[in-house]
Design an enzyme around this catalytic site. Structure first.
Site, mmCIF file in Angstrom:
data_model
loop_
_atom_site.group_PDB
_atom_site.id
_atom_site.type_symbol
_atom_site.label_atom_id
_atom_site.label_comp_id
_atom_site.label_asym_id
_atom_site.label_seq_id
_atom_site.Cartn_x
_atom_site.Cartn_y
_atom_site.Cartn_z
ATOM 1 N N ASP A 217 0.832 -1.208 0.000
ATOM 2 C CA ASP A 217 0.000 0.000 0.000
ATOM 3 C C ASP A 217 0.869 1.261 0.000
ATOM 4 O O ASP A 217 1.879 1.324 0.713
ATOM 5 C CB ASP A 217 -0.874 -0.024 1.265
ATOM 6 C CG ASP A 217 -1.890 1.093 1.291
ATOM 7 O OD1 ASP A 217 -2.863 1.004 0.519
ATOM 8 O OD2 ASP A 217 -1.719 2.051 2.070
ATOM 9 N N GLU A 271 1.704 -0.500 -5.016
ATOM 10 C CA GLU A 271 0.697 0.523 -5.341
ATOM 11 C C GLU A 271 1.461 1.835 -5.494
ATOM 12 O O GLU A 271 1.828 2.472 -4.508
ATOM 13 C CB GLU A 271 -0.348 0.655 -4.231
ATOM 14 C CG GLU A 271 -1.495 1.549 -4.686
ATOM 15 C CD GLU A 271 -2.134 2.414 -3.611
ATOM 16 O OE1 GLU A 271 -3.195 2.987 -3.880
ATOM 17 O OE2 GLU A 271 -1.567 2.555 -2.515
HETATM 18 C C1 NOJ Z 1 -4.326 3.127 -0.814
HETATM 19 C C2 NOJ Z 1 -5.508 2.246 -0.590
HETATM 20 O O1 NOJ Z 1 -5.843 1.595 -1.790
HETATM 21 C C3 NOJ Z 1 -6.621 3.118 -0.077
HETATM 22 O O2 NOJ Z 1 -7.839 2.445 -0.011
HETATM 23 C C4 NOJ Z 1 -6.212 3.651 1.270
HETATM 24 O O3 NOJ Z 1 -7.195 4.560 1.728
HETATM 25 C C5 NOJ Z 1 -4.873 4.372 1.203
HETATM 26 N N1 NOJ Z 1 -3.879 3.672 0.434
HETATM 27 C C6 NOJ Z 1 -4.310 4.572 2.589
HETATM 28 O O4 NOJ Z 1 -3.907 3.344 3.119
#
Ligand code: NOJ
Length: 555
Positions: A217, A271
């Protein structure tokens, strides 16, 4: 929709060691997938019951959005214990069973790791609040005195990605702490060796339990400029104070070494939202992450030229580092494709989300079908977010008092937030909860009336449904009708994208309003919509076999 499977029987490619290079990964958002205990919240038992559905859909791996204990200030992306399962979802033993059962069905598991921040109820943060300024407990986070004469203003002007200041004042002694997301998600300090050690241990914890990989993440945000410099409008590569800083790469090199130390090497998926393709690709060097989400493609409007540029850009960026591109149409953060593609501006960007804009869902669904077959035919791996295969639209009329997303709450309702793409999945029946929960249960986000035709049961019966298209497309994809052949564009008009893979496979997408004739002799493997007298109509993708034997004229 036409499907000609016999034509590609027996052409399966080898899917051994580097399975992640062309895998289809299905994102399970546990809260909204299937609820076995009838409390209105999805759970692991629900996923286990539905594993055959996922096998039959034809996916290679599941990525679970965070399933750990969490106060759910950000739907699980605020974790209070990285080595356990939220009681609303089940137990650690069940997670282990689920990983093992899925693997028996040929499906690998990817777990979501959130290294940028923890929950404000994580023991580390609770200890930090209880400790004095300057203590080792506080060093794990970004605590700073405020600015201004009495320290009553935030230390700097950084803004939270969810809106408002990125700083909140801790109780008592007046220090502020950093949170790039919600105040319930304090950012970790990655200059601290203990933070490194903890996350490396968490990786091993899940790898030892059979996880085939992790989705990381906010992977480009972990490292901050310790000087807390203000953001500058035109900072150079690596100079932004909290995005894409060069020191990140050492973290991922260490993680890669851990992933590679397993007999079946584990996989790291980032991500990474970065507009600069070269900077993005640096994370995919051979000793760093394996793949990262292609958000440029996800945000690309449904226009031939823009799509062509996005595809070219992705392939060009990945080639030098020998990493596969990923093709992503949706996830739990973005507007559902059926809705997005039904709008005059069909691009996606967080800054310009457009709830309530006029939307032609029929057109959106047609384009989403064409986009799905396009994505499935491109070289690399593909991600499918639960409900995408059913063609669920974004739910845009959630009453204010039922909304959960901090993006909506913290923007004062200006940003529509992400609840609309997180509605529980409809499985069967003609009224909520559509088989998601026991009849009569109220789901954590309400499902709309009118989804009877979008249930798994209804769509399974309908050969023209989105689900039937996904099943057929993924089944064909698994047989790799391109036989490992190289990608190349073939000449086409401005409104058409046509590419070959190998000598005898062509994917053909018509974006324009004029139907386009297919080359004579081409064998149609699958089409996202019926052809009109042998011609491909607007917003339709077709996979063809052997069209090149006929020469390339006529396209
Ligand atoms: C990316 C995640 O996909 C999202 O859902 C989240 O709110 C943020 N990162 C913070 O963790």
């Amino acid at each position: 929709m036409e499907v000609r499977e016999a034509a590609v029987e027996g052409r399966s490619s080898s899917r051994a060691e580097q399975w992640w290079r062309d895998a289809v990964v299905y994102q399970v958002y546990v809260r909204s997938f299937a609820d076995a205990n009838g409390d209105g919240i999805g759970d692991l038992a629900g996923v286990r019951e539905r594993l055959p559905y996922l096998r039959d859909l034809g996916v290679d791996a599941l990525w679970f959005s965070p399933w750990y204990p969490s106060p759910m200030a950000d739907s699980g992306y605020d974790i209070s214990d990285y080595r356990s399962i939220d009681p609303a979802f089940g137990t650690l033993a069940e997670a282990e069973q689920l990983i093992a059962e899925a693997r028996v069905l040929g499906i690998r598991t990817i777990v979501d790791i959130v290294p940028n921040h923890v929950s404000d109820q994580h023991p580390w943060f609770e200890a930090a609040l209880a400790a004095a300024p300057g203590s080792p407990e506080r060093e794990r986070f970004w605590f700073r005195p405020g600015s201004g004469a009495d320290g009553s203003s935030p230390p700097n002007g950084w803004q939270s990605i969810f809106g408002g200041s990125a700083w909140t004042r801790a109780n008592g002694d007046g220090e502020w702490y950093l949170h790039l997301f919600a105040p319930e998600q304090p950012d970790l300090n990655w200059t601290e060796p203990e933070v490194w050690a903890e996350h490396e241990d968490v990786l091993r914890f899940w790898f030892d339990r059979g996880a085939a990989g992790v989705r990381i993440d906010s992977a480009a945000l972990l490292v901050k400029d310790p000087a807390l410099a203000e953001e500058r409008p035109h900072s150079g590569p690596g100079e932004h104070p909290f995005t894409d800083r060069d020191d990140l790469h050492e973290i991922y090199r260490r993680w890669r070494a851990i992933a590679d130390s397993y007999d079946e090497p584990r996989v790291l998926v980032g991500e990474i939202w970065l507009p600069d393709a070269e900077r993005f690709a640096r994370y995919l060097r051979p000793d760093e992450l394996h793949t990262a989400f292609n958000f440029d493609f996800l945000g690309c409007p449904w226009e031939a030229d823009r799509m062509r540029r996005s595809i070219d850009g992705a392939l060009a960026a990945h080639a030098p580092v020998d990493a596969p591109a990923t093709w992503v149409l949706s996830n739990h953060d973005v507007t559902r494709p059926v809705t997005r593609y039904g709008r005059a501006d069909s691009s996606f960007a967080f800054e310009s989300k457009r709830a309530g804009t006029p939307t032609d869902l029929e057109r959106g669904a047609r384009r989403a079908r064409a986009a799905a077959l396009l994505a499935m035919a491109l070289p690399g791996s593909m991600y499918v977010y639960q409900g995408e295969e059913l063609g669920l639209p974004e739910v845009e009329d959630i009453p204010h008092d039922r909304r959960q997303d901090p993006m909506w709450l913290r923007s004062g309702g200006v940003d529509p937030g992400r609840d609309g793409c997180r509605i529980p999945i409809p499985w069967s029946g003609d009224h909520p909860p559509y088989g998601f929960s026991a009849d009569g249960a109220r789901t954590w986000l309400d499902q709309p009336d009118g989804w009877a035709a979008l249930t798994v049961a209804a769509e399974s019966e309908d050969p023209a449904s989105m689900l039937s298209l996904y099943r057929a497309g993924l089944r064909l994809r698994r047989k790799a009708p391109w036989g490992g052949g190289a990608f190349r564009w073939i000449p086409s008009g401005d409104e058409v994208l046509a590419f070959a893979r190998g000598e005898d496979f062509v994917c053909f997408v018509n974006f324009g309003s004029e139907p386009v004739a297919l080359p004579p002799g081409a064998e149609i493997l699958i089409a996202s919509n019926d052809l009109e007298g042998g011609a491909v109509s607007q917003d339709t993708t077709v996979w063809l076999l052997n069209p090149l034997g006929q020469g390339e004229e006529g396209r």
